[in-house]
Scaffold this motif. Sequence first.
Motif, mmCIF file in Angstrom:
data_model
loop_
_atom_site.group_PDB
_atom_site.id
_atom_site.type_symbol
_atom_site.label_atom_id
_atom_site.label_comp_id
_atom_site.label_asym_id
_atom_site.label_seq_id
_atom_site.Cartn_x
_atom_site.Cartn_y
_atom_site.Cartn_z
ATOM 1 N N PRO A 85 0.018 8.467 -11.378
ATOM 2 C CA PRO A 85 -0.621 7.178 -11.582
ATOM 3 C C PRO A 85 -0.705 6.870 -13.078
ATOM 4 N N PRO A 86 -0.930 5.651 -13.383
ATOM 5 C CA PRO A 86 -1.086 5.309 -14.791
ATOM 6 C C PRO A 86 -2.445 5.766 -15.296
ATOM 7 N N LEU A 87 -2.860 6.966 -14.850
ATOM 8 C CA LEU A 87 -4.179 7.452 -15.235
ATOM 9 C C LEU A 87 -4.142 8.221 -16.533
ATOM 10 N N ALA A 88 -2.895 8.390 -17.027
ATOM 11 C CA ALA A 88 -2.771 9.172 -18.256
ATOM 12 C C ALA A 88 -3.527 8.509 -19.397
ATOM 13 N N GLY A 89 -3.624 7.171 -19.314
ATOM 14 C CA GLY A 89 -4.289 6.439 -20.398
ATOM 15 C C GLY A 89 -5.766 6.776 -20.475
ATOM 16 N N LYS A 90 -6.450 6.051 -21.319
ATOM 17 C CA LYS A 90 -7.867 6.345 -21.513
ATOM 18 C C LYS A 90 -8.685 5.953 -20.287
ATOM 19 N N HIS A 91 -9.617 6.787 -19.918
ATOM 20 C CA HIS A 91 -10.529 6.425 -18.836
ATOM 21 C C HIS A 91 -11.605 5.496 -19.385
ATOM 22 N N LEU A 92 -12.132 4.711 -18.473
ATOM 23 C CA LEU A 92 -13.188 3.789 -18.880
ATOM 24 C C LEU A 92 -14.451 4.565 -19.269
ATOM 25 N N LEU B 224 -18.681 5.737 -12.390
ATOM 26 C CA LEU B 224 -17.748 4.798 -13.008
ATOM 27 C C LEU B 224 -16.313 5.126 -12.603
ATOM 28 N N TRP C 287 -8.791 2.684 -10.063
ATOM 29 C CA TRP C 287 -8.440 4.092 -9.863
ATOM 30 C C TRP C 287 -9.662 4.945 -10.127
ATOM 31 N N MET D 223 0.821 -1.201 0.000
ATOM 32 C CA MET D 223 0.000 0.000 0.000
ATOM 33 C C MET D 223 0.858 1.255 0.000
ATOM 34 N N ALA E 228 1.874 2.290 -3.356
ATOM 35 C CA ALA E 228 0.873 2.991 -4.153
ATOM 36 C C ALA E 228 0.882 4.484 -3.844
ATOM 37 N N LEU E 229 1.092 4.818 -2.582
ATOM 38 C CA LEU E 229 1.108 6.216 -2.193
ATOM 39 C C LEU E 229 2.222 6.972 -2.891
ATOM 40 N N THR F 125 3.511 6.407 -5.753
ATOM 41 C CA THR F 125 3.344 6.586 -7.199
ATOM 42 C C THR F 125 2.642 7.919 -7.429
ATOM 43 N N ALA F 126 3.452 8.946 -7.551
ATOM 44 C CA ALA F 126 2.863 10.280 -7.648
ATOM 45 C C ALA F 126 2.052 10.425 -8.927
ATOM 46 N N SER G 111 -12.231 5.358 -13.039
ATOM 47 C CA SER G 111 -11.472 5.802 -14.207
ATOM 48 C C SER G 111 -10.797 4.610 -14.869
ATOM 49 N N GLN G 112 -10.264 3.727 -14.027
ATOM 50 C CA GLN G 112 -9.630 2.512 -14.528
ATOM 51 C C GLN G 112 -9.845 1.398 -13.532
ATOM 52 N N ILE H 75 -6.130 1.601 0.284
ATOM 53 C CA ILE H 75 -6.482 0.670 1.352
ATOM 54 C C ILE H 75 -5.281 0.534 2.268
#
Lengths: 671, 387
Positions: free
Chosen positions: A10-17, B75, B31, A1, A4-5, A7-8, B77-78, B233
């Motif tokens: 995040p791999p959020l750059a990719g496409k969102h769902l 929803l 995420w 855990m 994860a903190l 990881t400033a 994001s990932q 978590i």
Amino acid sequence: MAIALETAHPPLAGKHLRQQTSRDDRIKLGFMAVIGLYLVIALGAPLFVMLSKSLSTYRFDLTAYEFQVSDGTGANWGPVVTADALNRQAGAVAEADLSTNSDGRLAATKFFPEFSFRSPVNYRIRGVDEDAAFLVGSTLEKGTAWREYDSGTFRRVVLRPARTIGLENFSNYFSTPALAQSIYNSVLMAAISTVVTVSIAFALAYGLTRSCMPLKGLFRGILTIPILVPSLLPGIALVYLFGNQGVFKDWLLGYSIYGPIGIVIGSVFFTLPHAFLIILTALSVADARHYEAAASLKASKWRTFRTVTVPGARYGIVSAAFVVFTLVITDFGLPKVIGGQYGMLAVDIYKQVIGQQNFEMGAVVSVILLVPAVLAFAVDRRMQKRQVALLSARAVPYAPKPNVRVDAPCFAFACLVSLFILGMIAMCQVAAVVKFWPYDLTLTTKNFAFDLMDGGGWAAYGNSIRLALLTALFGSLVVFAGAYMVEKADGFRFGRGLFHFLAMMPMAVPGMVLGLAYIFFFNNPANPLNPIYGTMTILVVCTVTHFYTVAHLTALTALKQMDPEFESVAASLKQPFHRLFFRVTVPVCLPAILNIAIYLFVNAMTTVSAVVFLYATDTKLASVAVLNMDDAGDIAPAAAMGMMIFYTNVAAKLIHALIARGLLARTQAWR
Amino acid sequence: MRHALSIEPTPTSLPRAADPAAPYLEITDLWKAYGDFVALRDISLSIARGEFICFLGPSGCGKTTLLRAVAGLDLQSQGTILQGGRNISTLPASSRDYGIVFQSYALFPNLTIEQNIAFGLENTGRSKAAVASRVSELLETVGLSAHGKKYPAQLSGGQQQRIALARAIAISPGLLLLDEPLSALDAKVRVHLRHEIKALQRKLGVTTIMVTHDQEEALAMADRIVVMNHGIIEQVGSPTEIYRYPETLFVADFIGETNQFPARVVRGGEVEIGHSAFCCATDGFAAGQAATAVVRPVDIIPHGAHAHAVNAIDRPATPQNLIDAEVREMEFLGMFWRTRLTAPRLGERTLVADFSVNAVRRLSIETGGVIQVEIPRERLLLYPRSA
Ligand SMILES: Nc1ncnc2c1ncn2[C@@H]1O[C@H](COP(=O)(O)OP(=O)(O)OP(=O)(O)O)[C@@H](O)[C@H]1O
Ligand SMILES: [Mg+2]
């Protein structure tokens, strides 16, 4: 855990769902598209067409056409000459007459003084570029190819003007002294009326919220009466009271009621309820704790008033001021009746369009009229946003204590204003039922024999009722469904934002601007919606659109009070949204829906400004009849028709109250 | 806190409802971002069939966000969510299988209690009679049979809560989601409903996720607790695990009460607090590393003024981590005494210790007295100190 903190990024750059759309979503999207389309057609497109119209000028470009004429055999052709050269030779059309409007037509035969339609001479015509257009009968011809006609056909050749985009119409307008003067007049009248109305409204609202004067409910009722009559009616009342035959004519010390004085008094009359209700709301939510604080600090009454009351109601006052200003500057009925020679912007549009059929200039004035209204609207919106933040949820309502020194003046003032309102209505009532005020006071019903006058007769009254009912029905439906989509559909953020913006726009569009825009948009044979022009449908569409914003906000307020999780619960129970909508949303919002319906009904009965451009012979309206009968000098019948509108609205209000009670007792047992 | 105490923990007695090899709900690498703000970071979680799970954490830590992602209301994001082996990651809410109870209950105000409960049953091919009998069965289950014809506004908060629950379970969902279902109620009703909900969940065997920021509620109800903080978590475990063996300082601090001291690892098995050395487990720490030492007030053992006498009876011959402390304050809290102690060996800091009424009487502990207390070796926990 802990990893994860750290990881400033995040791999959020990719496409969102993206969520898969459910059937509900698709239905909602469809609905929103339909209602959005309605607003685009009923508001966006007409305004756009009008704007482009105001920027368009039309002129016959004679250098763009070339002619050739044959000899008597019809076979040997003479030299090629431009229309411009021919015109200079013949002096047929003066330079100034080349300016025209979009419908302009210029007969080609004008350039040929020797033309005779039985002669064997043939004519050829072509444009020097692709845009030069001319009509042969009703067939449009364009382009640089030569076209040949015998003299019988050539007689039917007319040139069409070329359109240029520019500010020429505006510069023409501003260089016409009388017209530019009317801008100044309108602003001046609106400013004076605003100051007077807001002051009176504030004093009244203050009395109703901060004093213990008696009969508060009655005053509140009286103060909203002007909403139930067309804005022409105070004009008519003023004519009777202070006009040339007026009983109180002397009170004016020689000044005439026809002009600024009448406009201001009448404007105060019909804008007072609007300002009063806004300021009343602002004062009602004032927080008692501020007053207690002021009292504990031993602040004098005057200081409390200045430092607590006024700032607390500031947003209400500003908001009311803008509403009044916009109402006065865009109102057309009142200055038409009482304005005399005093030029006002809104009347200018009417004269330009109805009187001179100068649509381009009408569009110019409309655009000018949009400026203050849009400005007022923008400032008002900003103010209201901040006002919300100002209200704390735990505000304690203020309960005034009896104090004769406050209560007595408040009561006296409320009586005075009520007298003014009731006096104006009573004047019209009397004028409507006597033979000839003030000389022959025998009672009569002849003023109600509308069928004997111009203006539309009783049929116009019937049309008005039909319009009001249709507007109330159709309007409540569209508005409520639209507000529901804005508030409760999740996702489609962009679409909802756009929709909301469109819904807020009518507030900033004066009625007559809307009416004129409708002419431009719908009275165009190329528009597939052209068939609704001149029908009841266009009147309903126009009226719903005209009063859309307030109704939309009412619906939105009601919807916002519903738990936002209802939709989530329904989805989790796998119930389609429309089941929730009809089982829960509509019943719970029924009071608001009824309020929207009565609001639309009353306004549809009294409105003049938009529909005056749109009615046809078989769709004349009562409010327009008041205007036309007054115009024709039938003032008493005009007053009588105005009173008919008043009676109808009072009856509608009563029925609304009854329905609200009866229906709500059944459907809202849970309250 | 006291609840956890009453269950004497042994690390092996972890309640597990089903075979962990086949999780019912599986969240992987989830995420959620609101613009630049990351509300959930890389959440992975498996929930077994029939388990009662609590999301516990301070306000704004992302509990509701995670719950709404599971429900398909907001929803993610990932990330993927599997429910009963089905990938529901991007399904709309109406295609998922769950019942939900919100903090506001969201009961339809214009429908009667019966109509509210029947809302999800109608329109599903059931006959009118079948719906009615299911409704009365549910009303009986939540003990409100007499109130079927009333409107929600005529019921108390606790009754409304039970109706919302009945409506959610009416369609026999595979998953029950509860977002702070008890927080709008007063303390007495809350404790009562806690037991009712738990009993109902056991009876139905429905997999349940409840969001709460009340640790007592979580400890009392959950099979496993998911402690969350700032969108991550922190720890997943049974109430006793979480309470006895908090994996992070945050968990230790958030669940129950703690004494915290700055410490430094001297060598394996020994730390320095204040001016003296204490024994404790130092796995994962290097010699010389700075740390925060934590001990719970209830874990401190009083030995009275004459430690050796006590030692002789029930402790090993050379008790570790014994310190002399002066009793500065005593506060009687009904079930136990809360004392504030100062000890020269610990430096300036006060040590809060909770002693049983019995112990206080037996050892004649009183304000101003000097006693010997023990910080048990296995109850002295060590966490990395953030700079
Ligand atoms: N629609 C939104 N837009 C932006 N930020 C949001 C949105 N919804 C939630 N957040 C943020 O995400 C974080 C997590 O919110 P969430 O509602 O999940 O918290 P919570 O753990 O349920 O807290 P609480 O106990 O107060 O309900 C918060 O910091 C909140 O501000
Ligand atoms: Mg929450």
